[in-house]
Motif scaffolding. Structure first.
Motif, mmCIF file in Angstrom:
data_model
loop_
_atom_site.group_PDB
_atom_site.id
_atom_site.type_symbol
_atom_site.label_atom_id
_atom_site.label_comp_id
_atom_site.label_asym_id
_atom_site.label_seq_id
_atom_site.Cartn_x
_atom_site.Cartn_y
_atom_site.Cartn_z
ATOM 1 N N MET A 1 0.823 -1.199 0.000
ATOM 2 C CA MET A 1 0.000 0.000 0.000
ATOM 3 C C MET A 1 0.868 1.264 0.000
ATOM 4 O O MET A 1 0.582 2.236 -0.697
ATOM 5 C CB MET A 1 -0.937 -0.007 1.211
ATOM 6 N N PHE A 2 1.942 1.235 0.790
ATOM 7 C CA PHE A 2 2.834 2.387 0.847
ATOM 8 C C PHE A 2 3.425 2.676 -0.532
ATOM 9 O O PHE A 2 3.546 3.838 -0.938
ATOM 10 C CB PHE A 2 3.941 2.141 1.871
ATOM 11 N N ARG A 3 3.819 1.609 -1.239
ATOM 12 C CA ARG A 3 4.395 1.792 -2.581
ATOM 13 C C ARG A 3 3.384 2.419 -3.526
ATOM 14 O O ARG A 3 3.733 3.264 -4.361
ATOM 15 C CB ARG A 3 4.847 0.445 -3.133
ATOM 16 N N ILE A 4 2.131 2.000 -3.404
ATOM 17 C CA ILE A 4 1.086 2.552 -4.272
ATOM 18 C C ILE A 4 0.901 4.042 -4.009
ATOM 19 O O ILE A 4 0.829 4.856 -4.943
ATOM 20 C CB ILE A 4 -0.244 1.795 -4.056
ATOM 21 N N LEU A 5 0.846 4.420 -2.736
ATOM 22 C CA LEU A 5 0.678 5.825 -2.386
ATOM 23 C C LEU A 5 1.885 6.646 -2.827
ATOM 24 O O LEU A 5 1.738 7.778 -3.321
ATOM 25 C CB LEU A 5 0.478 5.955 -0.877
ATOM 26 N N LEU A 6 3.073 6.095 -2.683
ATOM 27 C CA LEU A 6 4.283 6.790 -3.103
ATOM 28 C C LEU A 6 4.295 7.005 -4.607
ATOM 29 O O LEU A 6 4.635 8.093 -5.097
ATOM 30 C CB LEU A 6 5.513 5.998 -2.662
ATOM 31 N N GLU A 7 3.902 5.978 -5.347
ATOM 32 C CA GLU A 7 3.848 6.098 -6.805
ATOM 33 C C GLU A 7 2.832 7.162 -7.226
ATOM 34 O O GLU A 7 3.058 7.930 -8.155
ATOM 35 C CB GLU A 7 3.475 4.743 -7.415
ATOM 36 N N ARG A 8 1.711 7.194 -6.514
ATOM 37 C CA ARG A 8 0.680 8.189 -6.837
ATOM 38 C C ARG A 8 1.194 9.603 -6.607
ATOM 39 O O ARG A 8 0.952 10.514 -7.407
ATOM 40 C CB ARG A 8 -0.569 7.926 -5.991
ATOM 41 N N LEU A 9 1.933 9.799 -5.538
ATOM 42 C CA LEU A 9 2.501 11.112 -5.258
ATOM 43 C C LEU A 9 3.522 11.514 -6.315
ATOM 44 O O LEU A 9 3.622 12.675 -6.707
ATOM 45 C CB LEU A 9 3.138 11.116 -3.869
ATOM 46 N N GLN A 10 4.297 10.547 -6.761
ATOM 47 C CA GLN A 10 5.308 10.834 -7.783
ATOM 48 C C GLN A 10 4.678 11.161 -9.126
ATOM 49 O O GLN A 10 5.199 11.955 -9.896
ATOM 50 C CB GLN A 10 6.256 9.635 -7.912
ATOM 51 N N GLN A 11 3.538 10.539 -9.405
ATOM 52 C CA GLN A 11 2.844 10.803 -10.665
ATOM 53 C C GLN A 11 2.334 12.238 -10.716
ATOM 54 O O GLN A 11 2.355 12.875 -11.767
ATOM 55 C CB GLN A 11 1.668 9.837 -10.836
ATOM 56 N N GLY A 12 1.857 12.749 -9.589
ATOM 57 C CA GLY A 12 1.335 14.106 -9.558
ATOM 58 C C GLY A 12 -0.005 14.220 -10.262
ATOM 59 O O GLY A 12 -0.641 13.222 -10.614
ATOM 60 N N ARG A 13 -0.403 15.446 -10.516
ATOM 61 C CA ARG A 13 -1.690 15.705 -11.172
ATOM 62 C C ARG A 13 -1.522 15.626 -12.675
ATOM 63 O O ARG A 13 -0.707 16.348 -13.251
ATOM 64 C CB ARG A 13 -2.231 17.076 -10.762
ATOM 65 N N ARG A 14 -2.308 14.789 -13.322
ATOM 66 C CA ARG A 14 -2.192 14.610 -14.768
ATOM 67 C C ARG A 14 -3.341 15.273 -15.543
ATOM 68 O O ARG A 14 -3.276 15.374 -16.749
ATOM 69 C CB ARG A 14 -2.156 13.114 -15.100
ATOM 70 N N THR A 15 -4.397 15.682 -14.854
ATOM 71 C CA THR A 15 -5.533 16.281 -15.538
ATOM 72 C C THR A 15 -5.186 17.700 -15.975
ATOM 73 O O THR A 15 -4.664 18.492 -15.187
ATOM 74 C CB THR A 15 -6.774 16.321 -14.621
ATOM 75 N N VAL A 16 -5.479 18.031 -17.247
ATOM 76 C CA VAL A 16 -5.170 19.362 -17.765
ATOM 77 C C VAL A 16 -6.003 20.411 -17.034
ATOM 78 O O VAL A 16 -7.106 20.139 -16.561
ATOM 79 C CB VAL A 16 -5.426 19.442 -19.281
ATOM 80 N N ALA A 17 -5.473 21.627 -16.965
ATOM 81 C CA ALA A 17 -6.142 22.709 -16.250
ATOM 82 C C ALA A 17 -7.233 23.373 -17.081
ATOM 83 O O ALA A 17 -7.929 24.253 -16.581
ATOM 84 C CB ALA A 17 -5.123 23.752 -15.820
ATOM 85 N N PHE A 18 -7.399 22.957 -18.309
ATOM 86 C CA PHE A 18 -8.408 23.548 -19.181
ATOM 87 C C PHE A 18 -9.780 23.456 -18.515
ATOM 88 O O PHE A 18 -10.107 22.422 -17.927
ATOM 89 C CB PHE A 18 -8.422 22.787 -20.522
ATOM 90 N N PRO A 19 -10.602 24.522 -18.538
ATOM 91 C CA PRO A 19 -10.473 25.734 -19.346
ATOM 92 C C PRO A 19 -9.754 26.911 -18.682
ATOM 93 O O PRO A 19 -9.772 28.020 -19.242
ATOM 94 C CB PRO A 19 -11.938 26.078 -19.605
ATOM 95 N N GLU A 20 -9.183 26.721 -17.512
ATOM 96 C CA GLU A 20 -8.444 27.825 -16.896
ATOM 97 C C GLU A 20 -7.240 28.221 -17.750
ATOM 98 O O GLU A 20 -6.862 29.392 -17.810
ATOM 99 C CB GLU A 20 -7.985 27.440 -15.482
ATOM 100 N N SER A 21 -6.617 27.247 -18.381
ATOM 101 C CA SER A 21 -5.485 27.521 -19.260
ATOM 102 C C SER A 21 -5.441 26.449 -20.339
ATOM 103 O O SER A 21 -6.017 25.372 -20.186
ATOM 104 C CB SER A 21 -4.170 27.537 -18.476
ATOM 105 N N VAL A 22 -4.760 26.758 -21.433
ATOM 106 C CA VAL A 22 -4.649 25.822 -22.551
ATOM 107 C C VAL A 22 -3.381 24.997 -22.396
ATOM 108 O O VAL A 22 -2.289 25.566 -22.254
ATOM 109 C CB VAL A 22 -4.613 26.576 -23.897
ATOM 110 N N PRO A 23 -3.496 23.677 -22.377
ATOM 111 C CA PRO A 23 -2.295 22.850 -22.258
ATOM 112 C C PRO A 23 -1.432 22.973 -23.503
ATOM 113 O O PRO A 23 -1.934 23.288 -24.590
ATOM 114 C CB PRO A 23 -2.863 21.429 -22.124
#
Length: 253
Positions: free
Chosen positions: A1-23
């Motif tokens: 479980m710890f490895r999964i959470l660590l991997e998730r943190l390393q991945q970061g946010r992948r969803t584009v910020a659109f429509p606030e900004s254009v990727p």
């Protein structure tokens, strides 16, 4: 479980910020074509007429035009001898009328939001039934991409559903072949009123490269009343998302 959470943190946010900004888009992405004023070289009409494989580029009594609904964004017209056609890299190609896709110097496609009653109804929950009416699967694939974590279409309340009975509208791809004509019509008729129809891709708008075939109906407009046209071959996922949001009255950059 710890490895999964660590991997998730390393991945970061992948969803584009659109429509606030254009990727950022790939450098090779051509985007919206643009016509510029200027004189044509000799025999320009004959040259330009032979450049476009779908006949999207042409001349009429008002001069040079480009039919974005027939354009497959191949880039051949960028070879215009007079330099009157260029690609802007702009992802905003959608329009609410077929006439709005006819580009001339100084014009660009526009999306008019739905009237207040329908916009209020669909703004927070828009369910669409996708109809592949003879498409090559390119437009279908880019629609599918909208459901990934990158674009996360569901955060806007927009989803694709399995039954027209659960839908607010249809998103048609492909030139609407003779074999798919009745199925497309029946799917739209099964959607409860009030309903929407969206034509995604050059084939669904005009027939695209198959427009001259007797085995197609020339796209969705001859089958269902279209509320939004999204050009491209295929349109970029961001182009589709931008068109949908502007139709719902959501400001986009």
């Amino acid at each position: 479980m710890f490895r999964i959470l660590l991997e998730r943190l390393q991945q970061g946010r992948r969803t584009v910020a659109f429509p606030e900004s254009v990727p950022p888009l790939p450098p090779r992405y051509r985007g919206r074509p643009e016509l510029v004023d200027g004189p044509c070289v000799s025999d320009c009409k004959a040259v330009c007429a032979g450049l476009c494989p779908t006949g999207a580029l042409g001349f009429d009594h008002d001069g040079l035009y480009l039919d974005l609904g027939r354009c497959i964004l191949c880039g051949a017209c960028a070879a215009c001898p007079g330099g009157r056609v260029r690609f802007t890299g702009d992802h905003r190609l959608a329009a609410t009328t077929r006439e709005g896709l006819i580009l001339r110097p100084g014009t660009k496609p526009e999306v008019t939001p739905l009237e207040p009653a329908r916009r209020k109804l669909f703004a927070r929950s828009l369910k669409l039934r996708q109809v592949s009416a003879g498409g090559c699967n390119a437009c279908e694939a880019d629609i599918n991409v909208l459901g990934t974590v990158v674009y996360d279409l569901g955060r806007f309340g927009i989803d694709f559903v399995a039954s027209p009975r659960h839908a607010d509208g249809v998103a048609v791809t492909g030139p609407v072949t003779q074999n798919m004509y009745q199925a497309t019509r029946d799917t739209f008729d099964a959607v409860p009123d009030p309903r929407l129809a969206i034509a995604v891709g050059a084939c669904a708008i005009s027939g695209g490269i198959f427009a001259a075939s007797a085995e197609t109906r020339g796209g969705a407009p001859g089958v269902v009343p279209v509320d939004l046209y999204v050009p491209g071959c295929p349109p970029h996922p961001l182009t589709i998302l931008d068109g949908l949001l502007r139709l719902l009255g959501v400001p986009t950059p």
